[in-house]
Design a protein around this motif. Sequence first.
Motif: not given
Length: 201
Positions: A49, A53, A190-192
């Motif tokens: 991530v 990102k 924000s991810q996962k």
Amino acid sequence: MTGDHYFSTEPAAIAHRRDVTFTVAGREYRLASATGVFSAARLDPGTAVLLRKAELPGPETSGDLLDLGAGYGPIACVLATQATTARVWAVDVNARARDLATENAQRLGVADRVRVAAPDEVPAGLSFAQLWSNPPIRIGKEELHALLARWLPRLTPDGVAWLVVARHLGGDSLQRWLTDAGWRVDRHASQKGYRVLRVSR
């Protein structure tokens, strides 16, 4: 079972080697890994991530970049291949991880610009244009805060740190702690279940 952690300085477990393959910014990486280091079997989801990102450096990026808690070197290797004139420091307490990071920098042809070191081997007066880390949350909050309090002040005046922290492991509380400590902290993505934090002065 052994008492090893990825933050053990000298892992006792036999080093069963394997390759870890992943893609960042359209480039495939195949890096050597082994038991006794962090996320030995795959690119850690948090690191994935972060590399997807955060704002990767480019060829115009210069100065010294720091991969704090480098493990076998996935972040350091990506930084060195993206920022083709910068020097990258891959810092880890784990001797096996450092050996693998050295090997991986050689595999990619960037060993001339990647300095693999234990924390106390980094020159005291060195400042970093960027700090990248998937910090070792499991060492405990007090130790984590001490780690960041040691290294974040070594950013250059306009330097930036990119951190990834799982929300369920305290990503939001870490953001509050950093803000209370006087840092500017932006939740960049924000991810996962992971927070990517951009930290600056």
